[in-house]
Design a protein around this motif. Structure first.
Motif, PDB file in Angstrom:
ATOM      1  N   UNK A 243      75.101 -71.669  86.414  1.00  6.39           N
ATOM      2  CA  UNK A 243      75.453 -71.208  85.075  1.00  6.39           C
ATOM      3  C   UNK A 243      76.169 -69.861  85.181  1.00  6.39           C
ATOM      4  N   UNK A 244      77.241 -69.694  84.415  1.00  4.81           N
ATOM      5  CA  UNK A 244      77.910 -68.400  84.268  1.00  4.81           C
ATOM      6  C   UNK A 244      77.583 -67.862  82.882  1.00  4.81           C
ATOM      7  N   UNK A 245      77.050 -66.654  82.818  1.00  2.42           N
ATOM      8  CA  UNK A 245      76.742 -66.038  81.537  1.00  2.42           C
ATOM      9  C   UNK A 245      77.482 -64.714  81.401  1.00  2.42           C
ATOM     10  N   UNK A 246      77.657 -64.261  80.143  1.00  4.59           N
ATOM     11  CA  UNK A 246      78.292 -62.972  79.924  1.00  4.59           C
ATOM     12  C   UNK A 246      77.238 -61.874  79.858  1.00  4.59           C
ATOM     13  N   UNK A 247      77.656 -60.653  79.489  1.00  7.80           N
ATOM     14  CA  UNK A 247      76.748 -59.515  79.544  1.00  7.80           C
ATOM     15  C   UNK A 247      75.704 -59.516  78.435  1.00  7.80           C
ATOM     16  N   UNK A 248      75.891 -60.354  77.412  1.00  5.60           N
ATOM     17  CA  UNK A 248      74.887 -60.453  76.341  1.00  5.60           C
ATOM     18  C   UNK A 248      74.077 -61.742  76.469  1.00  5.60           C
ATOM     19  N   UNK A 249      74.049 -62.285  77.673  1.00  4.80           N
ATOM     20  CA  UNK A 249      73.201 -63.436  78.016  1.00  4.80           C
ATOM     21  C   UNK A 249      73.563 -64.697  77.248  1.00  4.80           C
ATOM     22  N   UNK A 250      74.846 -64.904  77.015  1.00  8.83           N
ATOM     23  CA  UNK A 250      75.325 -66.173  76.476  1.00  8.83           C
ATOM     24  C   UNK A 250      75.846 -67.017  77.628  1.00  8.83           C
ATOM     25  N   UNK A 251      75.373 -68.245  77.729  1.00  7.09           N
ATOM     26  CA  UNK A 251      75.791 -69.140  78.811  1.00  7.09           C
ATOM     27  C   UNK A 251      77.175 -69.698  78.493  1.00  7.09           C
TER      28      UNK A 251
ATOM     29  N   UNK B  21      69.714 -75.225  79.793  1.00  3.86           N
ATOM     30  CA  UNK B  21      70.090 -74.156  78.867  1.00  3.86           C
ATOM     31  C   UNK B  21      69.102 -73.919  77.726  1.00  3.86           C
ATOM     32  N   UNK B  22      68.067 -74.713  77.633  1.00  2.00           N
ATOM     33  CA  UNK B  22      67.114 -74.542  76.544  1.00  2.00           C
ATOM     34  C   UNK B  22      66.558 -73.117  76.481  1.00  2.00           C
ATOM     35  N   UNK B  23      66.608 -72.496  75.292  1.00  2.00           N
ATOM     36  CA  UNK B  23      66.091 -71.142  75.077  1.00  2.00           C
ATOM     37  C   UNK B  23      66.695 -70.169  76.089  1.00  2.00           C
ATOM     38  N   UNK B  24      67.999 -70.279  76.308  1.00  2.69           N
ATOM     39  CA  UNK B  24      68.644 -69.579  77.423  1.00  2.69           C
ATOM     40  C   UNK B  24      68.527 -68.061  77.333  1.00  2.69           C
ATOM     41  N   UNK B  25      68.858 -67.486  76.196  1.00  4.96           N
ATOM     42  CA  UNK B  25      68.907 -66.019  76.125  1.00  4.96           C
ATOM     43  C   UNK B  25      67.561 -65.392  76.470  1.00  4.96           C
ATOM     44  N   UNK B  26      66.486 -65.925  75.910  1.00  2.00           N
ATOM     45  CA  UNK B  26      65.165 -65.357  76.202  1.00  2.00           C
ATOM     46  C   UNK B  26      64.842 -65.483  77.682  1.00  2.00           C
ATOM     47  N   UNK B  27      65.072 -66.646  78.245  1.00  2.00           N
ATOM     48  CA  UNK B  27      64.771 -66.859  79.666  1.00  2.00           C
ATOM     49  C   UNK B  27      65.621 -65.955  80.547  1.00  2.00           C
ATOM     50  N   UNK B  28      66.882 -65.783  80.169  1.00  5.28           N
ATOM     51  CA  UNK B  28      67.776 -64.961  80.980  1.00  5.28           C
ATOM     52  C   UNK B  28      67.341 -63.502  80.981  1.00  5.28           C
TER      53      UNK B  28
ATOM     54  N   UNK C 126      73.216 -71.737  73.541  1.00  2.00           N
ATOM     55  CA  UNK C 126      73.393 -70.788  74.652  1.00  2.00           C
ATOM     56  C   UNK C 126      74.652 -69.954  74.481  1.00  2.00           C
ATOM     57  N   UNK C 127      75.592 -70.417  73.640  1.00  2.00           N
ATOM     58  CA  UNK C 127      76.793 -69.636  73.334  1.00  2.00           C
ATOM     59  C   UNK C 127      76.586 -68.709  72.136  1.00  2.00           C
ATOM     60  N   UNK C 128      75.404 -68.745  71.550  1.00  2.00           N
ATOM     61  CA  UNK C 128      75.113 -67.877  70.428  1.00  2.00           C
ATOM     62  C   UNK C 128      75.326 -68.504  69.070  1.00  2.00           C
ATOM     63  N   UNK C 129      75.639 -69.792  69.014  1.00  2.00           N
ATOM     64  CA  UNK C 129      75.819 -70.454  67.726  1.00  2.00           C
ATOM     65  C   UNK C 129      74.461 -70.905  67.194  1.00  2.00           C
TER      66      UNK C 129
END
Length: 549
Positions: free
Chosen positions: A188-196, A210-217, A314-317
């Motif tokens: 997975x490639x993510x940006x600096x705000x933890x969006x996959x 990718x489930x619950x990605x931001x929290x896990x990241x 995971x993209x923030x939508x």
């Protein structure tokens, strides 16, 4: 003794990785000693990096970690405290396992030794029959050296593969796909705000990855260096250039062996290739991620509703939004797609509207609005349309109907596409808005959308071809008179007034039309057929890109 037999029938260790305890125990040279796993059955996947034969009371001073320690048991201390100290020293130095032969001094492992090994989680293996330790050393060392040579060859192939990707200017999607294939792990490639931004699954679904990605990241640490981190044991590596971080790569664990040097090599080379790709390709990674997600939604290329929810979340939508609406924008000639894309991104951010924005095809932008329940979407679509028109006065904006589930947005995109197909350049805007919707598609616009269909062309020619030929041959204008008559819903007086003709002239021309077409103009059905054909002819004569009518 709580002994357990080791795995049997196991093949050789996979090429390129260090053999494990299970691999070594399955070798014929050790299997002949009838090995029994007394403690540490769960640690049989430990790598064996060397074999050490010892009859010393302090063998740990000669070890570096990862060794399979072979002993006849002769040097073991008599007292329980001495046995515990012996095991603790082996554990602290990182020995892979202790193998004791039950032939000379012992015929069953001492209880103190079993208890100490179990307490320190050190695998203890007994041999019931005499084994040639020197032969064991030779066989296992040959296996280890062979795996090391294969690992070097595989590392070289990894470097060559990523060099080839870089030289041909591969984009980030291709780079991550290659990384997933080479490692056999999800990357997975993510940006600096933890969006996959990009996910290439291997052995798992997108939903699982990718489930619950931001929290896990966020629980996996800052990711400033290549390391295994976080509660899930992610292997991460920063993507940066000249000290500036652009994002982070994550390789997810899988069933089986832990991450090895080869996985680290793949992830670090992936990071290098992504840095080059970012310098070569001007499109920001976030925009590329939005494009890919939109295309999957519009073309229904996702594997399941759960996968598409996970990818977009995971993209923030907000995937639990109450309303989703698809918008298509054709900026028109002379406007760069990237410029329009950036403008719409800014407009939606300033409006506080979550959305995906990206190029669906050359010259066409797609937007997916995600609005909370109760918030009307028309004002947002209007604001978006006005922003597009401010950038390109000739832009055309089509909007699909709203849907309640993210997985159903393909329908909204299809409707918006039908609107765009039926909206010619220069089509006047509705009086109350600056975008077009499906209810705007009348007969003329429907036929415009179908103008390249040969069935429409054939229908038009069969209905009106004889009149067109008669007008060309004799210099008459029957087609125009017929048009006035049909537009007036069969009112001959109104047709005469529209054409500036006498009623008698109109009557005469219409009789000629009836004769040429072998039809009855008093029939409502026949008039409808001719009116459709005439409308189609006007559309076809307008030409590609022309305004029908």
């Amino acid at each position: 003794m709580n002994a357990h037999p080791p795995a049997v029938g196991r093949g050789p260790a996979p090429a390129g990785r260090a053999p494990t305890l299970a691999d070594v125990l399955a070798l014929p040279v050790l299997a002949a000693g009838q090995p029994q796993v007394v403690t540490g059955l769960a640690q049989l996947e430990r790598p064996v990096r060397w074999v050490h034969i010892t009859e010393l009371t302090d063998p740990a001073s000669f070890l570096k970690g990862g060794e399979l320690v072979l002993t006849t048991g002769m040097p073991l201390p008599e007292d329980a405290a001495g046995v515990r100290r012996y095991v603790e020293e082996l554990t602290e130095v990182g020995a892979a396992a202790l193998v004791i032969e039950l032939v000379r001094r012992y015929h069953r492992p001492p209880d103190a030794l079993v208890q100490a090994c179990r307490a320190r989680r050190l695998p203890l293996i007994t041999l019931a029959r005499d084994v040639n330790f020197l032969e064991v050393t030779q066989v296992v060392h040959a296996l280890i050296l062979g795996s090391q040579a294969e690992a070097m060859r595989r590392t070289q192939r990894i470097h060559e593969a990523f060099t080839a990707l870089t030289l041909r200017g591969a984009g980030p999607q291709d780079v991550l796909r290659a990384a997933a294939e080479m490692s056999g792990r999800t990357v997975v490639l993510e940006n600096l705000v933890h969006q996959a931004l990009i996910c290439e699954p291997s052995g798992s679904t997108v939903e699982e990855a990718l489930g619950d990605w931001e929290r896990r990241s966020r629980t996996a640490g800052p990711g400033d260096r290549t390391e295994v981190a976080g509660p899930e044991g992610w292997l991460t590596a920063p993507v940066s250039y000249q000290g500036e971080r652009w994002g982070r790569l994550v390789m997810l664990p899988a069933d089986g062996p832990v991450f090895g040097p080869e996985h680290v090599t793949v992830l670090e080379r992936t990071a290098m290739a992504l840095t080059v790709a970012r310098l070569i390709h001007s499109t920001p990674w976030e925009h590329a991620a939005h494009r890919n997600a939109l295309r999957e939604l519009a073309e229904q290329r996702h594997h399941s509703p759960e996968d598409v929810h996970a990818r977009c979340a995971a993209l923030g939508l907000p995937t639990d939004a109450g309303v989703f609406v698809a918008v298509l924008v054709d900026p028109g000639p002379g406007v760069e797609g990237a410029e329009a894309e950036a403008r719409l991104h800014r407009e939606l951010r300033s409006a506080g509207v979550p959305a995906l924005v990206g190029e669906l095809s050359p010259g066409r932008l797609g937007v997916l609005l995600a609005l909370r329940q109760g918030r009307p979407w028309r004002p947002v679509a209007e604001r978006l349309s006005r922003a597009a028109l401010a950038l390109a006065p000739g832009a055309v904006v089509g909007v699909g109907s709203d849907v309640a589930d993210l997985a159903d947005t393909a329908r909204s995109f299809r409707e918006a596409a039908r609107v765009m197909e039926a909206t010619p350049p220069g089509q006047p805007l509705p009086a109350d808005r600056s975008f077009h919707e499906l209810p705007d598609v009348d007969l003329r616009r429907l036929l415009y959308a179908l103008r390249e269909d040969t069935r429409i062309q054939d229908y038009t020619e069969r209905r009106l071809g004889r009149i067109v030929e008669h007008d060309d041959r004799h210099g008459t204008d029957l087609l125009t008179t017929l048009g006035h008559y049909l537009d007036a819903a069969g009112n001959k007086t109104a047709a005469a007034r529209r054409g500036g003709l006498s009623r008698e002239t109109v009557y005469q021309r219409l009789r000629t039309v009836e004769r040429l077409l072998d039809t009855d103009l008093e029939s409502g059905a026949h008039r409808t057929e001719l009116h459709v054909a005439l409308t189609a002819l006007r559309v076809l004569r307008a030409g590609p890109g022309g305004h029908p009518g």
